[in-house]
Design an enzyme around this catalytic site. Sequence first.
Site, short mmCIF file in Angstrom:
data_model
loop_
_atom_site.label_atom_id
_atom_site.label_comp_id
_atom_site.label_asym_id
_atom_site.label_seq_id
_atom_site.Cartn_x
_atom_site.Cartn_y
_atom_site.Cartn_z
N ASP A 183 66.15 -23.86 12.39
CA ASP A 183 66.45 -24.50 11.10
C ASP A 183 66.11 -25.98 11.15
OD1 ASP A 183 68.44 -25.53 12.71
OD2 ASP A 183 70.10 -25.10 11.34
N ASP A 239 73.30 -22.14 20.24
CA ASP A 239 73.09 -22.57 18.85
C ASP A 239 74.43 -22.86 18.18
OD1 ASP A 239 72.81 -22.11 15.83
OD2 ASP A 239 70.72 -22.19 16.45
#
Length: 339
Positions: free
Chosen positions: A238, A312
Amino acid sequence: MEKPLLPRESGRFIAERSRDVFVEDEGVQKVAEMLYGLRHSDELTASGWKKANPLAPAPTSDQALNWVFVVDTMNFSFWPEEETQQCEVTYKDTTYTGYMTLCAAITRAMEEGVPITDPKYFSQMSMEELGRVLRSDNETPMPMLRERHQVLTEGGRVLLEHGGSFRSFISQAGNDAQKMVELIVEKIPSYRDEATYEGKRISFYKRAQILVADYWGIMAARGQGDIINMDWLTMFADYRVPQALVYSGALRYSDTLMQALKNGELLSSGDRREVEIRGCSIWCVELIKDRLHKLVQERDGQPCSVNSVIIDFYLWPYAKQHHKEMAHIPIHHTRCIYY
């Protein structure tokens, strides 16, 4: 048409050919050492799910699974055109921005009696109804309302064709994380996060992987987290995590890319530089994970269970918490439905 490389293989393929984004070995070691220091903390466990999703319903209900499906299906593109024009949603006296506006809006709608987690409802809700659910406190609306409406109604129709809930849909993949991602990508078009790089079809599957990771998080919170193959998942490519990786020295951008981002240049989905940022982030986290496992094995004489998802889950909030220190590192901007 040839099948795209899977996310991990895509990351490696891109990192080996990248012209503007580079994985830095010294930085990989530094992050691995930092994570090694946290190896016994709650921050590196699946139990971080509730912490990362404080507005979700109690993990014990199947409604929580449908909540996750609704949120993850619309989990993309929250960045504002201007920093001063943030979409904001207030829920229980707290005002949220970014991704949390979506969580707050869905939870607010549930309290208002809108059956927003029922696929029978959201598969056929109008754009006006969704606009009301996602309404902002200020003049800045949530971006891409039309696209959010399109993907949510599409996702709802798929769930209705497969038992009428996210749980019944995903159970077709057994308890295998890889098969879950493959099922989501096969059945729901908006989750097909793919591109072409150097003539090769590649994939990131950011939202599909988050959906599986969140499902795992809920099931683990219930004491039912026996999903196999979680190591197959990569980090979720992202905006925020690449920034954290550059900040920590594990990733490096070329001067020309850094300048383009500082100038506010928008990168289109599939642009070579955008693909390199996402692909190199995936490969960088894979190397950090491998290095961490090695450190634990060498120093503690035991195997390490930390996977890329947990890394993450740690790095994304870390980037949010340290956003002031990272302000000099620009976040790339791409308006699309994939992240």
